[in-house]
Design an enzyme around this catalytic site. Structure first.
Site, PDB file in Angstrom:
ATOM      1  N   SER A 252       0.750  -0.889   0.177  1.00 14.98           N
ATOM      2  CA  SER A 252       0.286  -0.179  -0.201  1.00 14.98           C
ATOM      3  C   SER A 252       0.883   0.970  -0.218  1.00 14.98           C
ATOM      4  O   SER A 252       1.644   1.008   0.782  1.00 14.98           O
ATOM      5  CB  SER A 252      -0.619   0.006   1.190  1.00 14.98           C
ATOM      6  OG  SER A 252       0.053   0.744   2.253  1.00 14.98           O
ATOM      7  N   LYS A 253       0.176   2.645  -0.608  1.00 12.38           N
ATOM      8  CA  LYS A 253       1.171   3.410  -1.257  1.00 12.38           C
ATOM      9  C   LYS A 253       1.245   4.430   0.677  1.00 12.38           C
ATOM     10  O   LYS A 253       1.842   5.111   0.553  1.00 12.38           O
ATOM     11  CB  LYS A 253       0.739   4.159  -2.064  1.00 12.38           C
ATOM     12  CG  LYS A 253      -0.664   4.962  -1.330  1.00 12.38           C
ATOM     13  CD  LYS A 253      -1.347   5.545  -2.314  1.00 12.38           C
ATOM     14  CE  LYS A 253      -3.160   6.340  -2.769  1.00 12.38           C
ATOM     15  NZ  LYS A 253      -3.265   6.576  -3.457  1.00 12.38           N
ATOM     16  N   ARG A 254       0.843   4.039   2.121  1.00 12.98           N
ATOM     17  CA  ARG A 254       1.148   4.141   2.780  1.00 12.98           C
ATOM     18  C   ARG A 254       2.951   3.924   3.152  1.00 12.98           C
ATOM     19  O   ARG A 254       3.118   4.552   3.999  1.00 12.98           O
ATOM     20  CB  ARG A 254      -0.145   3.729   4.350  1.00 12.98           C
ATOM     21  CG  ARG A 254      -1.310   4.068   3.093  1.00 12.98           C
ATOM     22  CD  ARG A 254      -2.011   5.613   3.832  1.00 12.98           C
ATOM     23  NE  ARG A 254      -3.219   5.472   2.822  1.00 12.98           N
ATOM     24  CZ  ARG A 254      -2.935   6.557   2.142  1.00 12.98           C
ATOM     25  NH1 ARG A 254      -1.917   7.347   1.661  1.00 12.98           N
ATOM     26  NH2 ARG A 254      -4.219   6.985   1.734  1.00 12.98           N
TER      27      ARG A 254
END
Ligand code: GLU
Length: 482
Positions: A252-254
């Site tokens: 995930s881009k987090r």
């Protein structure tokens, strides 16, 4: 049989490395068997789909060296290849389902559906449509239609028994029909949902093998049923595991940059990235040190070796591989040409020079003023972030809020960026100036520089997201008070 595979991205965001991963597997399989690889744009979600995203996806996949035999940009005999241009086709097929009683019109109001969901939640049942409108006879349906009631078309799903999804790589997967919802196939505006469009298109485009992410396994029964209802031979189905963060959570881009644009902006070579993805897909490649071209990967590809274990997208490994490509595969001239094309492309340089121009006394000031345009992780001391008017909590809140809001921007441009930062200042009840200062440091590494919003636009959404993530990391987690 001629193998025909496809990748079917939804253009609702940045070009994701997971899309490239799935595209690559489909490409390798088709090419290995002398078949065709297609690209179809699944833009049934009108509210979230953008042309900007579509273009970025096509460009990124091309950049990686992938090409398709049929697609929205290259055409082909089964077009159009963009679902938003195929509405009439879907309407025809929905009508067939309605005529045969395989689908029904559902007149339930959003309010009734909401109440139903609440009741199901209270009864600890999974949310599902309760089948009310399925009980209406033809006269009742005609009466409601004549009265101008709006409706969606839902799929008639059996409530008993088990659906066996025959996954090429995993073997049979059993899913109980009662867990499968009476899916909406056509919305009240007459546009199809993903499930209907996907099945109709895979059939009409003569796809022989559907290879896609494992998040679609639970949708497979709906698709299999639709094939049955239409009387069509379903394609072979295969679900591949999603890429993972090093901590094994879903990529995930987090936690990890997921956009191909980020890797491009950071100076990764497409041949290194595609090699990295290919190695991830191949469960027998572990420990192999060989650099592999796309052609080489095609030769060696075996569907039965596609990794099932949740391949880890480990940026440190990608760095290592990219370094090898840069040093071993490029001679001095090629390296120079690639560097020039990377961050020093004329159009980009022109914008950067224009920003620096009014702010320099010597051309050599450019290095300090604009170095951040060419850098990865910025090395500013965290004290610099703390030297402004915002305390740690406010800084954390500002970066996190901006990150979320910037991700929602449809157009990542000056006006949008400014709006987001103003909104952040307002919702935190801080001075705009103080918020901007903090962002100056996170994004450029210095409290003053060239105009911030321009810099953010040039750097792009992905690089900025990563810099905000670093700033948040540098600030550390909120201290727990005992
Ligand atoms: N549009 C879907 C996606 O974005 C495609 C799923 C499929 O391949 O069937 O992942």
């Amino acid at each position: 049989m001629i193998v025909r595979t496809r990748v079917a991205p939804s253009p609702t965001g940045d070009p994701h490395v997971g899309t490239a991963y799935v595209a690559l597997i489909n490409y390798l399989f088709a090419k290995k068997h002398g078949g065709k690889f297609l690209l179809r744009i699944e833009d049934t979600d009108q509210a979230r789909s953008t042309r900007e995203s579509e273009t970025a996806i096509l460009d990124s996949l091309h950049w990686l060296g992938l090409s398709w035999d049929e697609g929205p940009d290259v055409g082909g005999p089964h077009g159009p290849y963009r679902q938003s241009e195929r509405s009439a086709i879907y309407q025809e097929y929905v009508q067939k389902l309605l005529d045969a009683g395989h689908a029904f019109k559902c007149f339930c109001t959003p309010q009734r559906l909401e109440e139903m969901r609440e009741a199901q939640k209270a009864a600890k049942q999974p949310p599902h449509y309760d089948g009310l409108c399925l009980t209406y006879d033809a006269a009742e349906v005609a009466r409601r239609e004549a009265a101008g009631e709006t409706y969606v078309v839902r799929m008639n799903v059996p409530q008993e028994g088990v659906c066996v999804v025959d996954d090429t790589r995993r073997g049979p997967i059993e899913i109980e029909w009662r867990t499968v919802d009476m899916q909406i196939l056509m919305k009240s505006d007459g546009l199809p949902t993903y499930h209907l469009a996907n099945v109709v298109d895979d059939h009409l485009m003569e796809i022989t093998h559907v290879i896609r992410g494992e998040e679609w396994v639970s949708s497979a029964p709906k698709h299999i049923l639709l094939y049955r209802y239409f009387g069509w031979e379903p394609p072979a189905l295969m679900h591949v595991p999603l890429l993972r963060n090093p901590d094994k959570s879903k990529l995930s881009k987090r936690k990890n940059p997921t956009s191909i644009l980020f890797y491009k902006a950071m100076g990764y070579l497409p041949e290194a990235l595609v090699n990295f993805l290919g190695a991830l897909a191949n469960s027998t490649a572990a420990g192999e040190e060989e650099l592999m071209t796309l052609a080489h990967m095609v030769e060696r590809f075996d569907l039965m070796h596609v990794a099932l274990g949740g391949p880890v997208f480990d940026v440190a490994k990608l760095d290592w591989l990219n370094g090898r490509y840069l040093r071993e595969r490029l001679d001095a001239d090629a390296f120079e040409a690639r560097v020039a094309a990377w961050g020093f492309a004329p159009a980009r340089m022109k914008r950067i020079a224009a920003l620096a121009h009014p702010r320099i006394e010597r051309m050599s000031d450019l290095g300090n003023l604009c170095g951040f345009f060419f850098a990865g992780r910025l090395n500013y001391p965290v004290e610099l972030l703390r030297a402004g008017k915002l305390d740690d909590d406010a800084l954390r809140a500002a970066f996190a809020l901006a990150q979320a809001e910037l991700d929602l921007l449809r157009e990542y441009d000056l006006a949008g960026i400014e709006r987001v930062l103003k909104g952040v200042a307002e919702s935190l009840d801080k001075k705009f100036r103080d918020v901007v200062r903090a962002f100056y440091i996170a994004v450029t590494g210095s409290p003053t520089s060239v105009p911030l919003f321009d810099a953010m636009e040039i750097l792009g959404r992905d690089v900025v997201r990563e810099r905000l993530r670093h700033a948040l990391e540098a600030l550390g987690k909120k201290e727990k008070t005992a």
